[in-house]
Design a protein around this motif. Structure first.
Motif, PDB file in Angstrom:
ATOM      1  N   THR A 137      -4.515   0.846   5.550  1.00 49.95           N
ATOM      2  CA  THR A 137      -4.928   1.869   4.585  1.00 49.95           C
ATOM      3  C   THR A 137      -3.750   2.629   3.983  1.00 49.95           C
ATOM      4  OG1 THR A 137      -5.169   3.507   6.355  1.00 49.95           O
ATOM      5  CG2 THR A 137      -7.133   2.207   5.762  1.00 49.95           C
ATOM      6  N   LYS A 138      -2.549   2.436   4.522  1.00 50.11           N
ATOM      7  CA  LYS A 138      -1.393   3.178   4.032  1.00 50.11           C
ATOM      8  C   LYS A 138      -0.211   2.238   3.855  1.00 50.11           C
ATOM      9  CE  LYS A 138       1.492   7.224   5.130  1.00 50.11           C
ATOM     10  NZ  LYS A 138       1.698   8.327   6.103  1.00 50.11           N
ATOM     11  N   LEU A 139       0.485   2.356   2.722  1.00 48.19           N
ATOM     12  CA  LEU A 139       1.643   1.515   2.430  1.00 48.19           C
ATOM     13  C   LEU A 139       2.806   2.377   1.946  1.00 48.19           C
ATOM     14  CD1 LEU A 139       0.165  -1.506   0.429  1.00 48.19           C
ATOM     15  CD2 LEU A 139       1.481  -1.672   2.538  1.00 48.19           C
ATOM     16  N   SER A 140       4.006   2.020   2.377  1.00 50.50           N
ATOM     17  CA  SER A 140       5.229   2.633   1.859  1.00 50.50           C
ATOM     18  C   SER A 140       6.040   1.538   1.176  1.00 50.50           C
ATOM     19  CB  SER A 140       6.045   3.273   2.987  1.00 50.50           C
ATOM     20  OG  SER A 140       5.303   4.308   3.607  1.00 50.50           O
ATOM     21  N   ILE A 198      -6.814  -0.128   0.906  1.00 50.13           N
ATOM     22  CA  ILE A 198      -5.660   0.770   0.825  1.00 50.13           C
ATOM     23  C   ILE A 198      -6.090   2.122   0.247  1.00 50.13           C
ATOM     24  CG2 ILE A 198      -3.413   1.167  -0.269  1.00 50.13           C
ATOM     25  CD1 ILE A 198      -2.979  -1.828  -0.226  1.00 50.13           C
ATOM     26  N   LYS A 199      -5.726   3.189   0.973  1.00 48.95           N
ATOM     27  CA  LYS A 199      -6.092   4.537   0.546  1.00 48.95           C
ATOM     28  C   LYS A 199      -4.887   5.361   0.090  1.00 48.95           C
ATOM     29  CE  LYS A 199     -10.203   4.905   3.488  1.00 48.95           C
ATOM     30  NZ  LYS A 199     -10.899   5.697   4.529  1.00 48.95           N
ATOM     31  N   GLU A 200      -3.729   5.079   0.671  1.00 52.87           N
ATOM     32  CA  GLU A 200      -2.547   5.882   0.344  1.00 52.87           C
ATOM     33  C   GLU A 200      -1.343   4.977   0.123  1.00 52.87           C
ATOM     34  OE1 GLU A 200       0.219   9.500   2.226  1.00 52.87           O
ATOM     35  OE2 GLU A 200      -1.515   8.739   3.326  1.00 52.87           O
ATOM     36  N   VAL A 201      -0.597   5.270  -0.937  1.00 56.74           N
ATOM     37  CA  VAL A 201       0.622   4.526  -1.242  1.00 56.74           C
ATOM     38  C   VAL A 201       1.763   5.519  -1.437  1.00 56.74           C
ATOM     39  CG1 VAL A 201       1.798   3.023  -2.898  1.00 56.74           C
ATOM     40  CG2 VAL A 201      -0.585   2.569  -2.271  1.00 56.74           C
ATOM     41  N   ILE A 202       2.853   5.280  -0.715  1.00 58.23           N
ATOM     42  CA  ILE A 202       4.057   6.102  -0.849  1.00 58.23           C
ATOM     43  C   ILE A 202       5.121   5.258  -1.546  1.00 58.23           C
ATOM     44  CG2 ILE A 202       5.877   7.341   0.374  1.00 58.23           C
ATOM     45  CD1 ILE A 202       3.843   7.790   2.643  1.00 58.23           C
ATOM     46  N   LEU A 215      -8.090   3.660  -3.188  1.00 62.37           N
ATOM     47  CA  LEU A 215      -6.816   4.362  -3.339  1.00 62.37           C
ATOM     48  C   LEU A 215      -7.057   5.777  -3.869  1.00 62.37           C
ATOM     49  CD1 LEU A 215      -3.700   4.277  -3.297  1.00 62.37           C
ATOM     50  CD2 LEU A 215      -3.791   3.421  -5.658  1.00 62.37           C
ATOM     51  N   THR A 222      -4.526   8.433  -3.039  1.00 59.03           N
ATOM     52  CA  THR A 222      -3.268   9.179  -3.042  1.00 59.03           C
ATOM     53  C   THR A 222      -2.112   8.258  -3.394  1.00 59.03           C
ATOM     54  OG1 THR A 222      -4.088  10.659  -1.306  1.00 59.03           O
ATOM     55  CG2 THR A 222      -1.714  10.644  -1.702  1.00 59.03           C
ATOM     56  N   ILE A 223      -1.325   8.665  -4.381  1.00 58.32           N
ATOM     57  CA  ILE A 223      -0.096   7.955  -4.712  1.00 58.32           C
ATOM     58  C   ILE A 223       0.878   8.937  -5.349  1.00 58.32           C
ATOM     59  CG2 ILE A 223      -0.896   7.197  -6.998  1.00 58.32           C
ATOM     60  CD1 ILE A 223       0.715   4.584  -6.478  1.00 58.32           C
TER      61      ILE A 223
END
Length: 358
Positions: free
Chosen positions: A18-21, A37-41, A60, A62-63
């Motif tokens: 759910t989170k990727l950097s 995927i919910k959050e991307v940094i 998604l 948050t980005i």
């Protein structure tokens, strides 16, 4: 940072991811249609988000957009229905067509001061989009750019705008206020077919230097002339039948010929003492006008003639000349209060049919 390629669908089936950097320079079409995927940094090294990069990432929400970002491709965040806000940093120069189309949960958008165009269909069908600010660097708003953004209540047209595409704001049914910072006339701004169709604009606020005959003519009721405006040109608001009130700032010095001609919904007007001249026929045809308080030095010929609803006129101490037939044919005009002691010229038949002057 050294990764240059990730294959399509490489994360499909990763149901708990759910989170990727991401730190690589260019992001390709790597996450299209990912539903988890919910959050991307995004790291500071990212400069490009390719077309379709996050298309259909419905979870998604948050980005972040890094300061080094230059390009956001077409359809890059289309149908990201859980995304609620975007804050694109200064330095970004290109955002592609349909970039945020169909983002039904998107509420706010902030554009960079380095952006010169709002691409076609960029925010079409973003039904929750309630606020955005277009910087003065933008010269072009593409066709259907904000179409069906039904939660918008206001819009601002930036200072350097030259083009509004067809149906750019069509279906923005709750837009009631339009702020105009540009020269919104045929000479300066090209307006496409149906640009404001199905909008309910009730007021226009002007902050440009001059107002000439408008290339956008919605059914507004209220006109507010801001402090930046110095002149209202010939025919500027002629045939605006829905206008009921106009307020003038202290910066306006002239009202042109036919400026408010045939504004038959206008009920009263006050012209402040900073206005030096009211042009010929300026308010001719304003058939609902009942009162006028005038402080300009010169009142043009036939500027108020034939207004059968006009009952009272106040001529301020600043008035020096009254043109031919200025109030001729105002058959209900019973009271004309003249405060000026310096009137040097009154034209022929200026007050014909007026029965009481004091």
């Amino acid at each position: 940072q050294d990764v240059i390629y990730v294959g399509y669908g490489v994360f499909l089936g990763c149901e708990k991811l759910t989170k990727l950097s991401i730190y690589c320079k260019d992001i390709g079409e790597w996450f299209k249609d990912n539903k988890v995927i919910k959050e991307v940094i995004l790291g500071e090294g990212v400069t490009t988000i390719a077309s379709n990069a996050f298309y259909g990432c419905s979870e998604l929400n948050t980005i972040n957009f890094p300061n080094a970002l230059i390009t956001i491709g077409s359809h890059s965040f289309a149908d990201c229905t859980s995304l609620t806000s975007v804050d694109i940093p200064d330095g970004t120069t290109s955002i592609g067509t349909y970039a945020f189309s169909g983002c039904t949960g998107l509420k706010t958008a902030k554009f960079p001061k380095t952006l010169t165009s709002i691409s076609r269909y960029m925010f079409i069908d973003c039904a929750s989009l309630a606020s955005f600010e277009i910087p003065d660097s933008v010269t072009y708003i593409g066709e259907n750019a904000f179409r069906n953004c039904a939660s918008l209540t206001s819009a601002t047209l930036p200072k350097n705008l030259t083009t509004i595409g067809s149906w750019a704001f069509k279906g923005c049914s709750n837009i009631s206020s339009l702020s105009v910072n540009c020269q919104l006339d045929d000479q300066h701004v090209k307006v496409g077919e149906g640009a404001f169709d199905e909008c309910n604009v009730s007021s226009m606020n002007f902050h440009c230097k001059e107002i000439n005959r408008l290339s956008v003519r919605p059914s507004v009721k209220t006109i507010v002339i801001g402090d930046e405006v110095t002149s209202i040109g010939d025919n500027a608001f002629s045939d605006f039948h829905s206008i009921t009130s106009v307020s003038f700032s202290k910066s306006v010095t002239s009202v042109g010929t036919n400026a408010f001609w045939n504004c038959d919904g206008l009920q009263s007007v006050v012209i402040p003492d900073n206005v030096t001249s009211i042009g010929d026929y300026a308010f001719n045809g304003c058939s609902s006008l009942e009162s006028a308080e005038l402080h300009s030095q010169d009142i043009g010929k036939r500027s108020f003639s034939g207004l059968e609803a006009l009952k009272e006129v106040i001529l301020g101490k600043e008035v020096r000349s009254i043109g031919t037939d200025a109030f001729n044919g105002c058959t209900k005009l019973k009271k004309i209060r003249i405060l000026s002691k310096g009137i040097s010229s009154i034209g022929k038949n200026a007050f014909l049919n007026s029965t009481e002057i004091y």
